[in-house]
Enzyme design. Structure first.
Site, PDB file in Angstrom:
ATOM      1  CB  CYS A 288       2.435  -0.893  -3.104  1.00 47.41           C
ATOM      2  SG  CYS A 288       3.065  -0.924  -4.785  1.00 47.41           S
TER       3      CYS A 288
ATOM      4  CG  HIS B 245      -1.850  -2.950  -3.765  1.00 48.60           C
ATOM      5  ND1 HIS B 245      -1.792  -1.610  -3.453  1.00 48.60           N
ATOM      6  CD2 HIS B 245      -0.843  -3.166  -4.639  1.00 48.60           C
ATOM      7  CE1 HIS B 245      -0.797  -1.043  -4.105  1.00 48.60           C
ATOM      8  NE2 HIS B 245      -0.193  -1.960  -4.842  1.00 48.60           N
TER       9      HIS B 245
ATOM     10  CD  GLU C 214      -4.473  -1.143  -1.042  1.00 47.96           C
ATOM     11  OE1 GLU C 214      -3.998  -2.193  -0.557  1.00 47.96           O
ATOM     12  OE2 GLU C 214      -3.835  -0.409  -1.829  1.00 47.96           O
TER      13      GLU C 214
END
Lengths: 222, 85
Positions: free
Chosen positions: A87, A195, A197
């Site tokens: 990002c 994302h 994560e």
């Protein structure tokens, strides 16, 4: 030996702790780094996490890309160290020139925050080697400036060399050729707008489809 | 104080959704002659000392490499004529 992955925190970074958690869940060791550091503390790889470094002032990622630590990141990346920009981190990689193109305001001007289906189209990078080609993943996006832009010639080059790492199944933001992630020619530097994560724990996320990125860097194989 | 002005604009071929939204509002409010709006940025850089060619070159490097992103933006740089301050 455990892969040591540096996670750089800039003023305004949001996702450094999630990135560290994801690295640990993937079998690596997360090493916190600070944007004013000059060296990388001997890490094996780097994650540039998401957020709003410097409040997105000037352009998203522009001021972070000239932070003191970025000289070392750029030098190491050019020598082959794996770097994942997520990002805001993807925006930084474009601003440093490690990756081509730029991320601009979403076509519909909306800040979009929801899980999106993406398809992995390059499984040779340092961060996607765990996956099988054409694997579909459900990964959250949360961005206002995720519209990937590049010159026609640059786009041709990306496609010809297979440097598109992931595409959106349903393009949410106007990105050229549905691009969600790209890599450099060596495959060690990857920028991704969604994302991974945030998709590593089924209890608090949209599933665990993001783990493969962190298994990839930790050297986990099926 | 001497000033150098840098103006940054999105390249013509780059989609500018902010400008398009502004145009949409203008058109909605009856300003039908407005055919397009593109939004850029203006930087006023105060400098110490007279504006020499060297100083302009130095600031131009910042304009090209930091203030603008050559992939999506163009820039113009000029010395402010000033208001006698």
């Amino acid at each position: 030996m455990t892969t040591r992955v540096g996670v750089i925190t800039f003023p305004g970074t949001l996702d450094d702790r999630d990135a560290a958690t994801a690295i640990a869940l993937g079998g690596g060791e997360a090493v916190p780094l600070w944007h004013k550091d000059k060296d990388l503390n001997g890490v094996d790889a780097i994650v540039l996490p998401g957020g709003f470094s410097y409040g997105d002032y000037l352009r998203a990622g522009a001021l972070a890309s000239v932070s003191p630590i970025m000289d070392a990141v750029v030098d190491s990346a050019k020598e082959g160290m794996p770097v994942l920009g997520i990002c805001n981190g993807f925006q930084m990689l474009c601003e440093t020139g490690l990756l081509p193109g730029a991320l601009t305001r979403n076509e519909n001007l909306n800040f979009i925050c929801r899980p999106e289906l993406i398809t992995i189209t390059n499984t040779k990078t340092s961060w996607t080697n765990f996956f099988q080609p054409n694997t579909e993943l459900l990964i959250p996006i949360k961005n206002g400036e995720g519209c990937y832009q590049i010159s026609d010639e640059g786009l041709k080059n990306l496609e010809a060399k297979g440097l598109v790492v992931a595409r959106y199944n349903n393009n949410p933001n106007g990105s050229k050729n549905d691009i969600a992630a790209i890599c450099n020619e060596a495959g060690n530097v990857v920028g991704i707008m969604p994302h991974p994560e945030h998709a590593v724990d089924g209890l608090v996320g949209a599933g665990v489809d993001g783990l493969g990125f962190f298994w990839s860097i930790a050297g986990v194989t099926v | 104080m001497e000033k150098i002005i840098v103006e940054v604009m999105p390249k013509p071929e780059i989609l500018d959704p902010q400008g398009r939204a502004i145009q949409g509002v203008f058109n909605r409010d009856g300003h039908e002659l407005v055919l397009g709006v593109r939004q850029g940025k203006r930087f006023e850089i105060s400098v110490n000392g007279p504006i020499t060619d060297e100083l302009l070159d130095e600031i131009e490097e910042l304009a090209a490499n930091v203030l603008s992103n050559p992939i999506i933006e163009t820039y113009a740089i000029y010395a402010d004529e000033g208001d006698g301050e």
